[in-house]
Motif scaffolding. Structure first.
Motif, short mmCIF file in Angstrom:
data_model
loop_
_atom_site.label_atom_id
_atom_site.label_comp_id
_atom_site.label_asym_id
_atom_site.label_seq_id
_atom_site.Cartn_x
_atom_site.Cartn_y
_atom_site.Cartn_z
N GLY A 22 0.31 -1.55 -0.15
CA GLY A 22 0.23 0.22 0.31
C GLY A 22 0.83 0.92 0.05
N GLY A 23 1.96 1.13 1.15
CA GLY A 23 2.47 2.41 0.64
C GLY A 23 3.27 2.60 -0.70
N ALA A 24 4.05 1.69 -1.07
CA ALA A 24 4.74 1.63 -2.16
C ALA A 24 3.56 2.08 -3.49
CB ALA A 24 4.77 0.04 -2.70
N VAL A 25 2.95 1.95 -3.61
CA VAL A 25 1.37 2.72 -4.52
C VAL A 25 1.64 4.20 -4.33
CG1 VAL A 25 -0.79 2.71 -4.77
CG2 VAL A 25 0.28 0.50 -4.58
N VAL A 26 1.41 3.90 -2.71
CA VAL A 26 1.00 5.40 -2.41
C VAL A 26 2.67 6.40 -2.72
CG1 VAL A 26 0.55 7.82 -0.72
CG2 VAL A 26 -0.98 5.11 -0.80
N ARG A 27 3.41 6.02 -2.18
CA ARG A 27 5.03 6.95 -2.83
C ARG A 27 4.53 6.79 -4.54
NH1 ARG A 27 9.59 7.04 -4.22
NH2 ARG A 27 9.13 5.41 -6.06
N SER A 28 4.91 5.84 -5.19
CA SER A 28 5.56 6.37 -6.27
C SER A 28 4.24 7.12 -7.22
CB SER A 28 4.48 4.82 -7.04
OG SER A 28 5.46 4.79 -8.16
N PHE A 29 3.05 7.04 -6.33
CA PHE A 29 1.99 8.02 -7.50
C PHE A 29 2.18 9.33 -6.77
CE2 PHE A 29 -1.90 10.41 -6.92
CZ PHE A 29 -2.84 9.78 -8.21
N LEU A 30 3.16 9.57 -5.63
CA LEU A 30 3.70 10.54 -4.52
C LEU A 30 4.26 11.32 -5.46
CD1 LEU A 30 2.77 10.90 -1.25
CD2 LEU A 30 1.64 11.93 -2.70
N ALA A 31 5.31 10.81 -5.98
CA ALA A 31 6.21 10.79 -6.66
C ALA A 31 6.38 11.31 -8.56
CB ALA A 31 7.84 9.84 -6.48
N ASN A 32 5.38 10.38 -8.61
CA ASN A 32 5.57 10.97 -10.08
C ASN A 32 4.35 11.70 -9.93
OD1 ASN A 32 6.46 9.18 -12.26
ND2 ASN A 32 5.97 7.84 -9.53
N ASN A 33 3.14 12.64 -9.29
CA ASN A 33 2.70 13.17 -9.73
C ASN A 33 2.68 14.93 -9.13
OD1 ASN A 33 -0.06 12.06 -11.09
ND2 ASN A 33 0.85 10.38 -9.92
N LYS A 93 6.90 0.71 -9.22
CA LYS A 93 7.41 1.75 -9.27
C LYS A 93 7.98 2.08 -11.27
CE LYS A 93 11.66 3.64 -7.65
NZ LYS A 93 12.83 3.45 -7.44
N LYS A 94 7.61 0.62 -11.62
CA LYS A 94 7.61 1.23 -13.30
C LYS A 94 6.62 1.76 -13.63
CE LYS A 94 11.85 -1.44 -14.72
NZ LYS A 94 11.83 -3.26 -14.58
N LYS A 95 5.76 1.03 -13.31
CA LYS A 95 3.70 1.48 -13.90
C LYS A 95 3.24 2.36 -12.84
CE LYS A 95 4.42 -0.37 -18.22
NZ LYS A 95 5.25 0.68 -19.14
N PRO A 96 3.51 2.95 -12.40
CA PRO A 96 2.47 4.12 -11.52
C PRO A 96 1.12 3.99 -11.93
CG PRO A 96 4.29 5.41 -11.67
CD PRO A 96 4.81 3.85 -12.40
N GLU A 97 0.97 3.85 -12.85
CA GLU A 97 -0.38 4.92 -13.33
C GLU A 97 -1.45 3.10 -13.30
OE1 GLU A 97 2.64 4.41 -15.22
OE2 GLU A 97 2.17 3.71 -17.19
N LEU A 98 -1.00 2.34 -13.28
CA LEU A 98 -2.05 1.10 -13.14
C LEU A 98 -1.72 0.98 -11.71
CD1 LEU A 98 0.24 -1.01 -15.98
CD2 LEU A 98 -1.95 0.26 -16.04
#
Ligand code: HEM
Length: 122
Positions: A22-33, A93-98
């Motif tokens: 869960g943390g990895a999804v949120v982290r990746s989303f924040l980093a990219n957006n 990390k590679k595909k945060p949009e998914l």
């Protein structure tokens, strides 16, 4: 170590593993957006994910030994699910949009692993 000890360790590992996902999804989303600095968060999330994975596996084999389980199909499928959940942080990390795919994929496969452990269907 008793079966109950391994049961609890297995569940603690599962909790840590899924907090990590869960943390990895949120982290990746924040980093990219938002471009916010989430460097420390990444370390924290990866440690939770890694330690959780290790506990799930060690306790999984401990449980197997205690209940005298062989490498039946349900155990092999659980190990494949474990491998999928282990590699998930890389996919995230590679595909945060998914993010929805990773989020619900983790929920479905994790739920199925729980079903396999409890029902031992095949
Ligand atoms: C990573 C995904 C996994 C999840 C979400 C998961 C989840 C669960 C859950 C919820 C239980 C029931 C616990 C209980 O009855 O107290 C269980 C049981 C079990 N799991 Fe896992 N597990 C996973 C991976 C593994 C792996 C990789 C192994 C083997 C190496 C394994 C071996 C077992 C065994 C042998 C049991 C039966 C324990 C018993 O009957 O007392 N699990 N699992």
């Amino acid at each position: 170590m008793s079966l109950h000890f391994y049961n609890v360790l297995h569940v603690v590992g599962i909790i840590m593993l899924f907090l990590g996902i869960g943390g990895a999804v949120v982290r990746s989303f924040l980093a990219n957006n938002s471009g916010s600095n989430v460097g420390n968060l990444e370390r924290f999330v990866l440690i939770n994910h890694g330690v959780g994975l290790l506990l799930v596996l060690v306790a999984g084999f401990g449980q197997m030994a205690r209940i005298g389980a062989q490498f039946s199909t349900w155990v092999v499928v659980k190990i494949i699910i474990w491998l999928f959940l282990a590699s998930l942080v890389m996919f995230i990390k590679k595909k945060p949009e998914l993010k929805s795919v990773w989020w619900y994929g983790a929920l479905l496969t994790g739920g199925f692993a729980a079903y396999l452990g409890i029902y031992k269907p095949f």
